[in-house]
Design a protein around this motif. Structure first.
Motif, PDB file in Angstrom:
ATOM      1  N   UNK A 285       0.958  -1.156   0.019  1.00 20.84           N
ATOM      2  CA  UNK A 285       0.025   0.092  -0.084  1.00 20.84           C
ATOM      3  C   UNK A 285       0.930   1.146   0.055  1.00 20.84           C
ATOM      4  N   UNK A 286       1.952   1.224   0.793  1.00 17.92           N
ATOM      5  CA  UNK A 286       2.945   2.283   0.652  1.00 17.92           C
ATOM      6  C   UNK A 286       3.658   2.501  -0.489  1.00 17.92           C
ATOM      7  N   UNK A 287       3.937   1.519  -1.155  1.00 13.20           N
ATOM      8  CA  UNK A 287       4.588   1.535  -2.322  1.00 13.20           C
ATOM      9  C   UNK A 287       3.715   2.162  -3.427  1.00 13.20           C
ATOM     10  N   UNK A 288       2.466   1.704  -3.453  1.00 12.14           N
ATOM     11  CA  UNK A 288       1.576   2.079  -4.404  1.00 12.14           C
ATOM     12  C   UNK A 288       1.134   3.553  -4.370  1.00 12.14           C
ATOM     13  N   UNK A 289       1.044   3.755  -2.792  1.00 14.38           N
ATOM     14  CA  UNK A 289       0.687   5.472  -2.644  1.00 14.38           C
ATOM     15  C   UNK A 289       1.687   6.266  -3.090  1.00 14.38           C
ATOM     16  N   UNK A 290       2.899   5.766  -2.845  1.00 15.78           N
ATOM     17  CA  UNK A 290       4.084   6.741  -3.034  1.00 15.78           C
ATOM     18  C   UNK A 290       4.206   6.879  -4.611  1.00 15.78           C
ATOM     19  N   UNK A 291       4.156   5.882  -5.424  1.00 12.55           N
ATOM     20  CA  UNK A 291       4.266   6.037  -6.692  1.00 12.55           C
ATOM     21  C   UNK A 291       3.140   6.812  -7.443  1.00 12.55           C
ATOM     22  N   UNK A 292       1.815   6.760  -7.065  1.00 11.00           N
ATOM     23  CA  UNK A 292       0.953   7.447  -7.502  1.00 11.00           C
ATOM     24  C   UNK A 292       1.047   8.994  -7.043  1.00 11.00           C
ATOM     25  N   UNK A 293       1.534   9.513  -5.827  1.00 16.60           N
ATOM     26  CA  UNK A 293       1.900  10.571  -5.587  1.00 16.60           C
ATOM     27  C   UNK A 293       3.011  11.250  -6.327  1.00 16.60           C
ATOM     28  N   UNK A 294       4.253  10.601  -6.607  1.00 16.81           N
ATOM     29  CA  UNK A 294       5.183  10.816  -7.410  1.00 16.81           C
ATOM     30  C   UNK A 294       4.610  11.205  -8.775  1.00 16.81           C
ATOM     31  N   UNK A 295       4.018  10.506  -9.197  1.00 16.24           N
ATOM     32  CA  UNK A 295       3.372  10.767 -10.707  1.00 16.24           C
ATOM     33  C   UNK A 295       2.630  12.042 -10.559  1.00 16.24           C
ATOM     34  N   UNK A 296       1.615  12.229  -9.746  1.00 12.95           N
ATOM     35  CA  UNK A 296       0.974  13.453  -9.667  1.00 12.95           C
ATOM     36  C   UNK A 296       1.743  14.401  -9.356  1.00 12.95           C
ATOM     37  N   UNK A 297       2.650  14.417  -8.380  1.00 13.86           N
ATOM     38  CA  UNK A 297       3.464  15.655  -7.986  1.00 13.86           C
ATOM     39  C   UNK A 297       4.210  16.215  -9.246  1.00 13.86           C
ATOM     40  N   UNK A 298       4.857  15.148  -9.901  1.00 18.02           N
ATOM     41  CA  UNK A 298       5.752  15.509 -10.990  1.00 18.02           C
ATOM     42  C   UNK A 298       4.757  16.199 -12.120  1.00 18.02           C
ATOM     43  N   UNK A 299       3.741  15.569 -12.524  1.00 20.95           N
ATOM     44  CA  UNK A 299       2.638  16.181 -13.381  1.00 20.95           C
ATOM     45  C   UNK A 299       2.341  17.587 -12.944  1.00 20.95           C
ATOM     46  N   UNK A 300       1.947  17.768 -11.599  1.00 17.92           N
ATOM     47  CA  UNK A 300       1.501  19.133 -11.339  1.00 17.92           C
ATOM     48  C   UNK A 300       2.402  20.289 -11.412  1.00 17.92           C
ATOM     49  N   UNK A 301       3.787  19.807 -11.176  1.00 19.83           N
ATOM     50  CA  UNK A 301       4.745  20.876 -11.372  1.00 19.83           C
ATOM     51  C   UNK A 301       5.253  21.029 -12.759  1.00 19.83           C
ATOM     52  N   UNK A 302       5.319  20.095 -13.500  1.00 17.91           N
ATOM     53  CA  UNK A 302       5.468  20.167 -14.987  1.00 17.91           C
ATOM     54  C   UNK A 302       4.432  21.077 -15.802  1.00 17.91           C
ATOM     55  N   UNK A 303       2.878  20.502 -15.349  1.00 13.85           N
ATOM     56  CA  UNK A 303       1.913  21.519 -16.071  1.00 13.85           C
ATOM     57  C   UNK A 303       2.220  23.015 -15.574  1.00 13.85           C
ATOM     58  N   UNK A 304       2.439  23.114 -14.433  1.00 15.88           N
ATOM     59  CA  UNK A 304       2.353  24.535 -13.825  1.00 15.88           C
ATOM     60  C   UNK A 304       3.463  25.286 -14.310  1.00 15.88           C
ATOM     61  N   UNK A 305       4.761  24.772 -14.933  1.00 14.44           N
ATOM     62  CA  UNK A 305       5.646  25.276 -15.765  1.00 14.44           C
ATOM     63  C   UNK A 305       5.050  25.671 -17.012  1.00 14.44           C
ATOM     64  N   UNK A 306       4.265  25.006 -17.586  1.00 16.21           N
ATOM     65  CA  UNK A 306       3.828  25.170 -18.856  1.00 16.21           C
ATOM     66  C   UNK A 306       2.658  26.199 -18.890  1.00 16.21           C
ATOM     67  N   UNK A 307       1.985  26.355 -17.780  1.00 13.09           N
ATOM     68  CA  UNK A 307       1.067  27.328 -17.579  1.00 13.09           C
ATOM     69  C   UNK A 307       1.614  28.597 -17.360  1.00 13.09           C
ATOM     70  N   UNK A 308       2.631  28.767 -16.718  1.00  4.60           N
ATOM     71  CA  UNK A 308       3.436  29.998 -16.521  1.00  4.60           C
ATOM     72  C   UNK A 308       3.931  30.515 -18.006  1.00  4.60           C
ATOM     73  N   UNK A 309       4.323  29.611 -18.743  1.00  9.49           N
ATOM     74  CA  UNK A 309       5.070  29.959 -20.152  1.00  9.49           C
ATOM     75  C   UNK A 309       3.817  30.538 -20.881  1.00  9.49           C
ATOM     76  N   UNK A 310       2.745  29.945 -20.987  1.00  7.63           N
ATOM     77  CA  UNK A 310       1.302  30.249 -21.580  1.00  7.63           C
ATOM     78  C   UNK A 310       0.867  31.768 -21.142  1.00  7.63           C
ATOM     79  N   UNK A 311       0.970  31.927 -19.818  1.00  4.22           N
ATOM     80  CA  UNK A 311       0.759  33.111 -19.354  1.00  4.22           C
ATOM     81  C   UNK A 311       1.503  34.274 -19.785  1.00  4.22           C
TER      82      UNK A 311
END
Length: 239
Positions: free
Chosen positions: A187-213
């Protein structure tokens, strides 16, 4: 004496763990069946993983579409504004799904008003376009925070259950403890894996939003300068 007993217990535990590890490939345990041993807490983690993947893909496509920096299109808009062909420029802006096009179009709709009104209209539209770009990002951030917590929660529940069974049966068997513990740590491994994917996507997309702005603000400023220049040229021609 106590040290001798402790060494014996450690040797017995190591032997049992080795036998268990050697028995896993013999039984043909697949990764999927291993993951299923994590328990019911994997269901919400799995749903969060689907949500994260959907949001990352959907937001990536939307930001790529709305935040595109089309220099040829922008040059044509500025040219039409400079020639006082605001109607054509407005239609040209509305034909594209670009956020910068919506901002310029909002200013062109106020072309008969003061420059302050034009600038205010463009700023309001820019804020609206920013909200469209950021839509769903809060859910991605929540997923990045909650998924690891759910994984740890599942592991804690498993550990509680293990020690509860020990207290009820009074059977301190290292094989039972290790078997139950490794299953719950999934459970801990699965939760960390999903968290890493979501966390990475969140900051990558925020960077693209900043460039779009940044692109949106630059396009709005260029259009506003072209409108002011066209008005000044028109006033000079009348004089």
């Amino acid at each position: 004496m106590n040290l001798f007993v402790l060494l014996q217990a450690t040797q017995a535990a190591t032997a049992q763990l080795t036998e268990t590890a050697e028995a896993v490939p013999a039984e043909g345990t697949s990764y999927f069946s291993l993951v299923l041993k994590g328990g019911w807490i994997l269901l919400p983690i799995f749903l969060l993983s689907l949500l994260a993947i959907y949001l990352i893909i959907e937001r990536w496509l939307a930001i790529s579409r709305m935040g595109k920096n089309d220099s040829i299109w922008m040059s044509r808009v500025i040219e039409l504004i400079s020639e006082n062909k605001t109607d054509k420029a407005l239609r040209f802006c509305l034909e594209r799904p670009y956020a910068s096009g919506k901002v310029i179009a909002a200013g062109l709709k106020e072309i008969n008003n003061t420059e302050k009104d034009i600038e205010d209209a463009m700023q309001i539209e820019a804020r609206q376009q920013l909200s469209f770009l950021e839509r769903g990002m809060n859910y991605l951030g929540i997923t990045a925070s909650i998924a690891p917590m759910l994984g740890f929660l599942g592991t804690i529940f498993g550990v509680i259950l293990i020690f509860y069974n020990i207290s009820m049966t009074n059977d301190l068997n290292i094989a039972n403890i290790s078997d139950g513990l490794y299953q719950k740590m999934i459970c801990s491994g699965a939760g960390l894996l999903v968290g890493i994917v979501a966390y990475s996507g969140f900051y990558i997309l925020n960077g693209r939003i900043d460039r779009a702005v940044v692109n949106m603000e630059k396009a709005g400023n260029d259009a506003l300068k072209a409108i002011k220049a066209a008005r000044k040229s028109e006033q000079t021609g009348k004089e």
